[in-house]
Scaffold this motif. Sequence first.
Motif, PDB file in Angstrom:
ATOM      1  N   LEU A 245       0.818  -1.211   0.000  1.00 45.66           N
ATOM      2  CA  LEU A 245       0.000   0.000   0.000  1.00 45.66           C
ATOM      3  C   LEU A 245       0.853   1.264   0.000  1.00 45.66           C
ATOM      4  O   LEU A 245       0.521   2.246  -0.674  1.00 45.66           O
ATOM      5  CB  LEU A 245      -0.929   0.005   1.215  1.00 45.66           C
ATOM      6  N   ALA A 249      -0.218   3.053  -3.228  1.00 48.15           N
ATOM      7  CA  ALA A 249      -1.002   4.270  -3.007  1.00 48.15           C
ATOM      8  C   ALA A 249      -0.109   5.505  -3.037  1.00 48.15           C
ATOM      9  O   ALA A 249      -0.488   6.550  -3.584  1.00 48.15           O
ATOM     10  CB  ALA A 249      -1.743   4.182  -1.672  1.00 48.15           C
ATOM     11  N   VAL A 293      -9.900   6.067   2.112  1.00 46.74           N
ATOM     12  CA  VAL A 293      -9.263   4.749   2.142  1.00 46.74           C
ATOM     13  C   VAL A 293      -8.951   4.348   3.581  1.00 46.74           C
ATOM     14  O   VAL A 293      -9.240   3.230   4.016  1.00 46.74           O
ATOM     15  CB  VAL A 293      -7.979   4.743   1.294  1.00 46.74           C
ATOM     16  N   LEU A 582     -10.008   1.358  -2.169  1.00 51.75           N
ATOM     17  CA  LEU A 582      -9.143   1.843  -3.245  1.00 51.75           C
ATOM     18  C   LEU A 582      -9.944   2.241  -4.477  1.00 51.75           C
ATOM     19  O   LEU A 582      -9.568   3.181  -5.187  1.00 51.75           O
ATOM     20  CB  LEU A 582      -8.125   0.756  -3.603  1.00 51.75           C
ATOM     21  N   ASP A 585     -11.345   5.535  -4.001  1.00 46.05           N
ATOM     22  CA  ASP A 585     -10.227   6.467  -4.116  1.00 46.05           C
ATOM     23  C   ASP A 585     -10.170   7.058  -5.524  1.00 46.05           C
ATOM     24  O   ASP A 585     -10.124   8.282  -5.719  1.00 46.05           O
ATOM     25  CB  ASP A 585      -8.940   5.697  -3.795  1.00 46.05           C
ATOM     26  N   LEU A 626      -0.770   0.545  -9.012  1.00 44.69           N
ATOM     27  CA  LEU A 626      -1.355  -0.121  -7.850  1.00 44.69           C
ATOM     28  C   LEU A 626      -1.609  -1.597  -8.135  1.00 44.69           C
ATOM     29  O   LEU A 626      -1.335  -2.465  -7.294  1.00 44.69           O
ATOM     30  CB  LEU A 626      -2.654   0.573  -7.455  1.00 44.69           C
ATOM     31  N   VAL A 652      -8.545  -3.790  -9.348  1.00 44.64           N
ATOM     32  CA  VAL A 652      -8.054  -2.439  -9.636  1.00 44.64           C
ATOM     33  C   VAL A 652      -8.044  -2.182 -11.135  1.00 44.64           C
ATOM     34  O   VAL A 652      -8.410  -1.090 -11.604  1.00 44.64           O
ATOM     35  CB  VAL A 652      -6.648  -2.247  -9.035  1.00 44.64           C
TER      36      VAL A 652
END
Length: 700
Positions: A245, A249, A293, A582, A585, A626, A652
């Motif tokens: 992460l 991120a 998140v 996520l 996000d 990611l 993702v």
Amino acid sequence: MRAAAKPSGTRSRPRNRRRVLPWAILALWVAAIALAGPLAAKLGGVQTNRAVDYLPASADSTQVAKIQDALPGGEATELVLVYHRDGGLTAADRTLAAEQTAEVARGHALTRTPSPVQSEDGTTLMYPVSSTEPGQDDDARTAFVDEVRAVAEGGGGLSVDVGGPGALNTDAQKVYKSLGGPLLYTTVAVVAILLILIYRSPLLWLVPLVVAGVADALSMAVVYGLDRGFDVTVTGQSSAVMTILVFGAGTDYALLLVSRYREELTRIDRPYDAMVAALRGCGPAVIASSGTVAAGLLCLLAADLTSSRGMGPIAAVGVLCALLAMTTLLPALLVLLGRRVFWPLVPAYGSLPKQRRSLFAAMGGSAGRRPLAVLACGGVLLGAPALGAFNLPGDLKQQDSFSSKPDSIVAMETLATAYPGRSTQPITVITPTERAGTALAKARATEGVAAVERGRSGGGWTELSVVATDRPESAGERATIEALRDFLDGSHVGGPSAQQMDAETANARDLRIVVPLVLISVLLILIALLRSLVAPLLLVAAVVAVWGASLGIGGLVFEPLLGMKGTDPGLPLLSFVFLVALGVDYGIFLMHRVREETLSGAAPTTAALTALRTTGGVIASAGLVLAATFAVLMNMPMVSLVQMGFVIAVGVLLDTFLVRTYLVTSASVALQRKIWWPGALSRTPTAPDGPREPELLTTA
């Protein structure tokens, strides 16, 4: 004279700030890392990776482990020495086995003398070995297992493997302790390659990568402090996810900031002023998205499973440390390095972005022309794979938990083949000493029990070792464990199979509690951020659909293609939390720009398509980074990590290239201003969209 001096002083302060502030931020970070470094190095020493460490404190098998720790010698380390020859054991093989087990007994304090159990076909001999010598120290347990393995050696066609719960836990400990280096190096390499391809610069890619490394060190130090101060459970799984992460991120936030900074450099002469403008422009969206998140991850604190509950704050620490580093240290370094950091594609002051038709302009065009058709097709593309979730293999068994086969797994497989109708690992019963006789009689009378042996006593408790008639983790053994728990009032039933059952029960409970909590908390945050009800509901529904599709694709891949014989019980919950958090996000990045365009006076269709063109490139780059970082977990030797990495990486990618580009944009076009209902934007009258194509903008 005084009037002339005052403007001069006023102008000097911004100039001083430009020179001093970046250096001051850099100095603070150097000091912080100097303090955090020694603490970060200690994180590996506080990891707990025994199966029982993952369970709720209230679980029956957890109570067994706690009471065993208080018995004389502490929790016993249970091993099984397995001697096997395909054509049948010889007399020399049996002699060697007896000599080696006798040597183990002479070198270590065992709770009972090892006695052999031969398979019916004569190919296998097993010696159960139990010792309390290592106590509760993980390093001592590992040393004990290694010493036994050094003694138990075969050759000439005779295989000798050391299995049992103690060996299995030791092998798991070794795997998790070995993850740190390879995981970090592989993640750094993957992110570096992607950043080089994205930035096309020999220097720029290194800056966010270094900052992510600093954030990772800080997060490790903070998590170590949480463990020491608040007894937060740290596992190898949670440490691995935190690193992923931080780099995933954190790099996403860097991509957004650098993209906006490059844009501002074409309009503002001084890098410091351009960075201030960039932070003002994208900072609120980055902070809001990272906060969302973190809030979603912190919902895991409501989980009953100790490992999941610890995962929440640990993962949130990773995201927040990445945010802190990318909004302070990264801007300072970029300002100090100046425009030359972008070489050879240096953004010149006063230059205009290159006008070109982008991929996202084409995508937006199709979504804008036929939004309802695109929505319908997208729904089918998400819904059809979700059916694959029904094909997910059953719960993962201990012997299937490694993607490669350590010695303990080979031993378990040999035992399962040689003793098909017999248990090869005991069920542990802890009963009050005053009722030990009654419990012993009841246990022997329980259906499915082959033998019961009385063990140690201490602190008012007595340990019973129960051998079931069915093999480990079978339906029959599970029924025996449930029967023992029903019949033996006031007693606790534990052992490896009981721990697996308790983990499954806790995961099922957590799924029912945490999932609605995540949905409600994320939805409320989105409503506050977007000042709408429809847009947040759309974003949340989209990420839930992505989660279902990702699990479904996993069901089509895990067993048919990868040969995995089970699904980690924690996969549905953890993948849901990460994909929802996520995915939302990225939704915030897109819808924040749609809202910005709408507030500037653009009509709904124009606002949606412009937002896609201007943010599509950055979101796509961020999604690729990611997904690639989570895909790194697929190279790890634990099935639970492989499955988590696969599902989240696929999710993702679906979210980035299908949901954000097509579905959310199409829904925005189809709903027009209704997407902001009941906020003020839903009621503001605007001129209708014309048929003209809005101006084409450069992708970030």
